[in-house]
Design an enzyme around this catalytic site. Sequence first.
Site, PDB file in Angstrom:
ATOM      1  N   TYR A  25      10.236  43.540  -8.719  1.00 32.80           N
ATOM      2  CA  TYR A  25      11.216  42.719  -7.787  1.00 32.80           C
ATOM      3  C   TYR A  25      10.876  42.698  -6.578  1.00 32.80           C
ATOM      4  CZ  TYR A  25      16.146  41.636  -6.844  1.00 32.80           C
ATOM      5  OH  TYR A  25      17.431  40.918  -6.567  1.00 32.80           O
ATOM      6  N   ARG A  37      12.806  28.078  -1.607  1.00 32.37           N
ATOM      7  CA  ARG A  37      13.179  29.035  -0.560  1.00 32.37           C
ATOM      8  C   ARG A  37      12.964  30.160  -1.122  1.00 32.37           C
ATOM      9  NH1 ARG A  37      15.708  33.186  -0.943  1.00 32.37           N
ATOM     10  NH2 ARG A  37      17.898  33.091  -0.551  1.00 32.37           N
ATOM     11  N   LYS A  39      14.111  38.527 -11.908  1.00 32.24           N
ATOM     12  CA  LYS A  39      15.630  38.611 -11.799  1.00 32.24           C
ATOM     13  C   LYS A  39      15.937  38.705 -13.202  1.00 32.24           C
ATOM     14  CE  LYS A  39      16.916  37.583  -7.612  1.00 32.24           C
ATOM     15  NZ  LYS A  39      17.982  38.146  -6.626  1.00 32.24           N
ATOM     16  N   GLU A  91      18.638  30.280  -8.274  1.00 32.14           N
ATOM     17  CA  GLU A  91      18.286  31.393  -7.458  1.00 32.14           C
ATOM     18  C   GLU A  91      17.328  30.573  -6.505  1.00 32.14           C
ATOM     19  OE1 GLU A  91      18.840  34.895  -8.076  1.00 32.14           O
ATOM     20  OE2 GLU A  91      18.028  34.825  -6.036  1.00 32.14           O
ATOM     21  N   ASP A  92      17.412  31.171  -5.158  1.00 34.84           N
ATOM     22  CA  ASP A  92      16.351  30.715  -4.242  1.00 34.84           C
ATOM     23  C   ASP A  92      16.172  28.945  -4.175  1.00 34.84           C
ATOM     24  OD1 ASP A  92      16.325  33.290  -3.949  1.00 34.84           O
ATOM     25  OD2 ASP A  92      14.057  33.608  -4.097  1.00 34.84           O
ATOM     26  N   ASP A  94      23.275  32.936  -7.102  1.00 32.48           N
ATOM     27  CA  ASP A  94      23.172  34.319  -6.658  1.00 32.48           C
ATOM     28  C   ASP A  94      22.995  34.712  -5.366  1.00 32.48           C
ATOM     29  OD1 ASP A  94      22.629  37.171  -6.921  1.00 32.48           O
ATOM     30  OD2 ASP A  94      20.568  36.819  -7.028  1.00 32.48           O
ATOM     31  N   ASP A  95      22.321  33.468  -4.603  1.00 32.21           N
ATOM     32  CA  ASP A  95      22.060  33.798  -2.796  1.00 32.21           C
ATOM     33  C   ASP A  95      23.088  33.615  -2.113  1.00 32.21           C
ATOM     34  OD1 ASP A  95      19.038  34.048  -2.914  1.00 32.21           O
ATOM     35  OD2 ASP A  95      19.175  32.428  -3.890  1.00 32.21           O
ATOM     36  N   ASN A 103      14.536  39.586   2.813  1.00 26.60           N
ATOM     37  CA  ASN A 103      13.369  40.089   1.898  1.00 26.60           C
ATOM     38  C   ASN A 103      12.129  39.068   2.128  1.00 26.60           C
ATOM     39  OD1 ASN A 103      14.993  42.159   0.537  1.00 26.60           O
ATOM     40  ND2 ASN A 103      16.015  40.283  -0.466  1.00 26.60           N
ATOM     41  N   ASN A 136      21.189  44.766  -1.863  1.00 26.70           N
ATOM     42  CA  ASN A 136      20.482  43.611  -2.398  1.00 26.70           C
ATOM     43  C   ASN A 136      21.658  43.165  -3.576  1.00 26.70           C
ATOM     44  OD1 ASN A 136      18.644  42.529  -4.434  1.00 26.70           O
ATOM     45  ND2 ASN A 136      17.035  42.890  -2.919  1.00 26.70           N
TER      46      ASN A 136
HETATM   47  N1  NAD Z   1      19.540  41.110   0.553  1.00 29.29           N
HETATM   48  C1  NAD Z   1      19.955  40.243  -0.414  1.00 29.29           C
HETATM   49  O1  NAD Z   1      20.404  40.725  -1.419  1.00 29.29           O
HETATM   50  C2  NAD Z   1      19.488  38.885  -0.086  1.00 29.29           C
HETATM   51  C3  NAD Z   1      20.130  37.930  -0.846  1.00 29.29           C
HETATM   52  C4  NAD Z   1      19.807  36.506  -0.261  1.00 29.29           C
HETATM   53  C5  NAD Z   1      19.020  36.302   0.471  1.00 29.29           C
HETATM   54  N2  NAD Z   1      18.399  37.234   1.120  1.00 29.29           N
HETATM   55  C6  NAD Z   1      17.490  37.048   2.357  1.00 29.29           C
HETATM   56  O2  NAD Z   1      17.930  36.247   3.422  1.00 29.29           O
HETATM   57  C7  NAD Z   1      17.043  35.573   3.855  1.00 29.29           C
HETATM   58  C8  NAD Z   1      17.665  34.029   4.265  1.00 29.29           C
HETATM   59  O3  NAD Z   1      18.076  33.502   3.131  1.00 29.29           O
HETATM   60  P1  NAD Z   1      18.861  32.188   3.030  1.00 29.29           P
HETATM   61  O4  NAD Z   1      18.855  31.628   1.733  1.00 29.29           O
HETATM   62  O5  NAD Z   1      20.176  32.187   3.778  1.00 29.29           O
HETATM   63  O6  NAD Z   1      17.806  31.290   4.011  1.00 29.29           O
HETATM   64  P2  NAD Z   1      17.879  29.974   4.706  1.00 29.29           P
HETATM   65  O7  NAD Z   1      16.540  29.385   4.966  1.00 29.29           O
HETATM   66  O8  NAD Z   1      18.924  28.978   4.076  1.00 29.29           O
HETATM   67  O9  NAD Z   1      18.842  30.362   6.123  1.00 29.29           O
HETATM   68  C9  NAD Z   1      17.989  31.008   7.119  1.00 29.29           C
HETATM   69  C10 NAD Z   1      19.037  31.021   8.425  1.00 29.29           C
HETATM   70  O10 NAD Z   1      18.449  31.797   9.270  1.00 29.29           O
HETATM   71  C11 NAD Z   1      18.352  31.300  10.621  1.00 29.29           C
HETATM   72  N3  NAD Z   1      17.482  31.689  11.337  1.00 29.29           N
HETATM   73  C12 NAD Z   1      15.913  31.416  11.497  1.00 29.29           C
HETATM   74  N4  NAD Z   1      15.288  32.209  12.585  1.00 29.29           N
HETATM   75  C13 NAD Z   1      16.448  32.690  13.060  1.00 29.29           C
HETATM   76  C14 NAD Z   1      16.339  33.838  14.367  1.00 29.29           C
HETATM   77  N5  NAD Z   1      15.437  34.125  15.017  1.00 29.29           N
HETATM   78  N6  NAD Z   1      17.864  34.289  14.637  1.00 29.29           N
HETATM   79  C15 NAD Z   1      18.906  34.027  13.936  1.00 29.29           C
HETATM   80  N7  NAD Z   1      18.769  33.218  12.610  1.00 29.29           N
HETATM   81  C16 NAD Z   1      17.621  32.510  12.315  1.00 29.29           C
HETATM   82  C17 NAD Z   1      18.119  29.728  10.195  1.00 29.29           C
HETATM   83  O11 NAD Z   1      18.409  29.010  11.086  1.00 29.29           O
HETATM   84  C18 NAD Z   1      19.000  29.602   9.105  1.00 29.29           C
HETATM   85  O12 NAD Z   1      20.425  29.322   9.112  1.00 29.29           O
HETATM   86  C19 NAD Z   1      15.802  35.399   3.002  1.00 29.29           C
HETATM   87  O13 NAD Z   1      14.977  36.264   3.615  1.00 29.29           O
HETATM   88  C20 NAD Z   1      16.222  35.931   1.746  1.00 29.29           C
HETATM   89  O14 NAD Z   1      15.239  36.803   1.219  1.00 29.29           O
HETATM   90  C21 NAD Z   1      18.571  38.570   0.972  1.00 29.29           C
HETATM   91  O1  LMR Z   2      15.595  38.496  -4.554  1.00 26.49           O
HETATM   92  C1  LMR Z   2      16.066  39.202  -3.751  1.00 26.49           C
HETATM   93  O2  LMR Z   2      15.544  40.578  -3.795  1.00 26.49           O
HETATM   94  C2  LMR Z   2      17.271  39.151  -3.077  1.00 26.49           C
HETATM   95  C3  LMR Z   2      17.696  37.671  -2.892  1.00 26.49           C
HETATM   96  O3  LMR Z   2      17.976  36.953  -4.033  1.00 26.49           O
HETATM   97  C4  LMR Z   2      16.676  36.937  -2.158  1.00 26.49           C
HETATM   98  O4  LMR Z   2      16.687  35.805  -2.375  1.00 26.49           O
HETATM   99  O5  LMR Z   2      16.207  37.662  -1.255  1.00 26.49           O
HETATM  100 MG    MG Z   3      17.346  35.112  -4.403  1.00 25.63          MG
END
Ligand code: NAD
Ligand code: LMR
Ligand code: MG
Length: 613
Positions: free
Chosen positions: A136, A189, A207, A278-279, A301-302, A455, A500
Amino acid sequence: MWRSAARRSSQIRRLLSSSAPPAGPLATVPAPCIVQKRGNDILNDPWYNKDTAFPLTERDRLGLRGLLPPRVMSFEQQYERFINSYRSLEKNTRGEPDSIVALAKWRILNRLHDRNETLYFRVLIDNIKDFAPVIYTPTVGLVCENYSGLFRRPRGMYFTAKDKGEMMSMIYNWPQEKVDMIVVTDGSRILGLGDLGVQGIGIPIGKLDLYVAAAGINPQKILPVILDVGTNNEKLLDDNLYLGLRQPRLEGEEYMAVVDEFMEAVHARWPKAVVQFEDFQMKWAFETLQRYRNRFCMFNDDVQGTAGVALAGLLGAVRAQGRPLHDFTKQKIVVAGAGSAGIGVLSMAKQEMLRMLGKTGEGEGNNQFWVLDKDGLITKDRKDLDPAVSSFARGHGPDEIPDLHEGASLVEVVRKVKPHVLLGLSGVGGIFNEEVLKAMKESDSPRPAIFAMSNPTTKAECTPDDVFKHVGENAIFASGSPFSNVSLGNGKTGYANQANNMYLFPGIGLGALLSGARHISDDMLQAGAECLASYITDDEIQKGILFPEVSSIRHITARVGAAVVRAAVAEDLAEGYRTVGPKELGSMSESQTVDYVARNMWYPIYSPLVNNK
Ligand SMILES: NC(=O)c1ccc[n+]([C@@H]2O[C@H](COP(=O)([O-])OP(=O)(O)OC[C@H]3O[C@@H](n4cnc5c(N)ncnc54)[C@H](O)[C@@H]3O)[C@@H](O)[C@H]2O)c1
Ligand SMILES: O=C(O)C[C@H](O)C(=O)O
Ligand SMILES: [Mg+2]
């Protein structure tokens, strides 16, 4: 010898009421497994294969005699042998670059997965804390980036833009009669790594490994899927080894038509399967969620899983300040990232605040959020404001902090707002830099909370070392990918929590499946999130522990799953599962529901194989 049902259920109760995860087998001799194959076909099928552990009688019955070395090993010996080779690999690769070590670890686990699923899932369940970072995040990101080069054999299904009109029949190419759980991506993404096209299939695979390990979904009933609609990643399009369609991504109606056809095909063959999106890039994440959530049993999930996990963390941060939960409504929260995950978190947090205040409508309650995207602080002055963000945009007037203008930088916002929580879902590594973290020291909270949720590890907004160094020992830290705890000296520990969505999605999917939910409602998601939030004790919270140990993930998932089942029943969305009807589900007490969920978790153990040909 079969254990009695009563003994089995008291064992489940004991496992679930203790803090230990329900790791052990629930019966010493599992039910026999009917197999239609013989000889090499069995050895080449990872579901049936036991390698050297086939007993002699089984070797005779199944035509395996002479196809294996004579010595019969026990499961325990095989297990030990694998762990020993894994530990030797760790020793032998010490000092090598991190990515080389990570891929070597992934390869050894993947080879076992390809060969012997029972042993693979058993080592995964028992060593989930060690192996989750390999199958993962973060290693799965590296695997996706290098998928075309690493490819040896297919796993899951590949539906492409060229399969239009064929999907309804293609779905029958999947060899298993029954599928319970599907994770699908379009690769647009992948974590914070962007568009990886067909290579994104690593994410559904990872996943679903967690679905088996954490939720006990039978691995024969899972299906990882990639929808390959092209890629806009120039590097991949120019790569001769790239295994996906070499064309730009489909857009608009052409794109939606592919996803629609896939969903119809799934529904036609397995109407009760749960589908996890997802993603997907933000626009498609929201569009597909809105389009399908009331028609199919699906969730994103996101958007939704992440929101629940973040909400559990945010409520934990309130408790850590020694405040009543209701004070969540007064927390000032800065969010960096207004994408699918950021908006999902904001929407759920706002709903929770309104619920606590006894309000329901849009526009009610204070705006406790300051949201930034790549262009800085989002205000009502923003041109082409995305409707999903507009209710969080800052305005003008007496309630606003003066001088916080459209596009203000993160450090400016943190300095002026002095937030209780700084949460990152930006996909940009290191943006919570020293200046920003030092500004968080002036937070209005005695326990400033920093959630660096992006991530994989390279995209985390900051590290726990930086947080405890620049914000101070009272800080609370959580990240999306795992980090080690930090020693603060004097025997004190700075906890690196992992925030997460893996703490929720397995329970959401399992609860939806075992209730036979028609669809997945907000109340079901909220019940899962509240269950996770209540899992941590006050003592743990005081130490800065917001999320449980990954090693207890089966235990947590059983409870989250039960909370989701009960919410589905309460909303009259449950149609039942196998022989358990909605009435029976409705008559279960809370602990009976947890028992029911735990009893339905698959556990890897060699079954006696019986050939019926
Ligand atoms: N921890 C978890 O469980 C978890 C879950 C889902 C997503 N994520 C992570 O979150 C991140 C974003 O995912 P997403 O689906 O929202 O992506 P996304 O591409 O939809 O959104 C990214 C956002 O970040 C903004 N951004 C870019 N640069 C920036 C900066 N310098 N300052 C502030 N904002 C900025 C963008 O404008 C956009 O609004 C990814 O790295 C993903 O791995 C983590
Ligand atoms: O895949 C992960 O570890 C969490 C989340 O779904 C992500 O997109 O970052
Ligand atoms: Mg994801």
